[in-house]
Enzyme design. Structure first.
Site, PDB file in Angstrom:
ATOM      1  CG  HIS A  86      -2.098   1.221   1.577  1.00  0.00           C
ATOM      2  ND1 HIS A  86      -1.875   2.390   1.248  1.00  0.00           N
ATOM      3  CD2 HIS A  86      -3.549   0.598   0.684  1.00  0.00           C
ATOM      4  CE1 HIS A  86      -2.859   3.059   1.189  1.00  0.00           C
ATOM      5  NE2 HIS A  86      -3.717   1.986   0.183  1.00  0.00           N
ATOM      6  CD  GLU A 117      -2.198   5.587  -0.705  1.00  0.00           C
ATOM      7  OE1 GLU A 117      -2.203   5.532  -0.135  1.00  0.00           O
ATOM      8  OE2 GLU A 117      -3.356   5.518  -0.797  1.00  0.00           O
ATOM      9  CG  HIS A 135      -5.334   0.050  -3.374  1.00  0.00           C
ATOM     10  ND1 HIS A 135      -4.917   1.257  -3.755  1.00  0.00           N
ATOM     11  CD2 HIS A 135      -5.466  -0.037  -1.823  1.00  0.00           C
ATOM     12  CE1 HIS A 135      -5.332   2.722  -2.644  1.00  0.00           C
ATOM     13  NE2 HIS A 135      -5.584   1.714  -1.674  1.00  0.00           N
TER      14      HIS A 135
HETATM   15 CO    CO Z   1      -5.913   2.841   0.417  1.00  0.00          CO
END
Ligand code: CO
Length: 289
Positions: A180, A210, A242
């Site tokens: 993530h 990210e 995601h």
């Molecule tokens: Co997220």
């Protein structure tokens, strides 16, 4: 042939009635409420992808095997996923702990299904601390560590991941585990995992959707090795939104499209970490300590 004397028969009948009465009394006596069992609260981020929840079911099975005499409950830490879901019965950690307290549960072990000790994990710990030791409430609440939490756990995860590579993958194909990512200082766990993975196999990379190890960074590093193909594997508890969109999506800025545009063939693995029994064992073992 002998017959019973009437007075003896009467005594016999009275005894029988007395015994029957006692049986009825015992059977109808109000059962004393059993003390509430200790509980395991499994805390996951949650997911909007239905198929990804199979991983949660598998995790629960492993928890039940490890703790057969505990009450097992779930909580989702993603508030946005709690009430928009078709089943609005999902609880946040606060709600789940309040419910357990009301039920008289005295000891709760919270199983954190987080990957790194980031903001989500620390919020969970804060919630647990707040609910611990309240009057008439839960006496003790422990929270297990996330999957990656020290050097030993990073090495263990690296080894398990390297052992569980797709069978069809050849050494000249790169593998990227995509997590993530976070702005939280715990984002350092991703490059740390990358370091140990590289020692096991220089063609294994770690990326993040990210922050931290983003698409451009990883694309450049992978390209420099000119691999025959690249495998994209989610480094997330479940293969949720995601994975479906940021990793494998059809849009131009997905990882799949970016590598394809760079002329590198893309292969995918669509299962989350929670589907790897060895990794789930690490999570569950953290609960025992
Ligand atoms: Co997220």
């Amino acid at each position: 042939m002998s017959t019973m004397r009437p007075d003896k028969l009467w005594t016999c009948l009275k005894t029988l009635l007395a015994v029957m009465g006692m049986v009825v009394f015992v059977a109808t006596a109000p059962a004393r409420a059993a003390p509430a069992k200790d509980a395991v609260l499994i805390a996951a981020f949650g997911t909007s992808v239905k198929k990804a929840r199979d991983a949660y079911a598998g995790i629960e099975k492993q928890v039940r095997l490890a703790f057969p005499d505990r009450e097992i409950r779930w909580a989702w830490t993603a508030h946005s996923l709690l009430k928009t879901d078709e089943k609005s019965s999902r609880l946040s950690p606060q709600e789940a702990l309040a419910k357990l307290a009301t039920e008289g549960v005295k000891n709760v072990s919270v199983l954190s299904l987080h990957v790194i000790p980031g903001a989500e994990y620390h919020n969970l710990v804060k919630t647990a601390r707040t609910f611990e030791g309240l009057p008439k409430g839960i006496r003790s609440i422990t929270v297990s560590p996330p999957l990656l939490h020290d050097t030993g756990s990073i090495k263990a995860v690296a080894e398990i991941l390297a052992r569980g590579l797709p069978e069809k993958r050849t050494r000249d194909e790169a593998v990227i585990f995509v997590g993530h990512g976070t702005h939280h200082p715990a984002g350092v766990y991703y490059p740390a995992l990358q370091y140990y993975m590289h020692q096991l196999d220089p063609n294994i990379f770690v990326g993040t959707v990210e922050d931290n190890l983003n698409l451009e960074t990883v694309l450049a590093a992978v390209r420099a090795k000119s691999p025959r193909a690249v495998w994209l594997v989610p480094l997330m508890t479940v293969a949720g939104d995601h994975t479906v969109n940021d990793l494998f999506g059809a849009q131009k800025d997905s990882w799949r499209q970016a590598f394809t545009s760079a002329g590198i063939q893309v292969k995918t693995v669509a299962s989350g970490l929670g589907e790897n029994t060895e990794l789930v064992r690490l999570w569950v073992n953290g609960l025992r300590q």
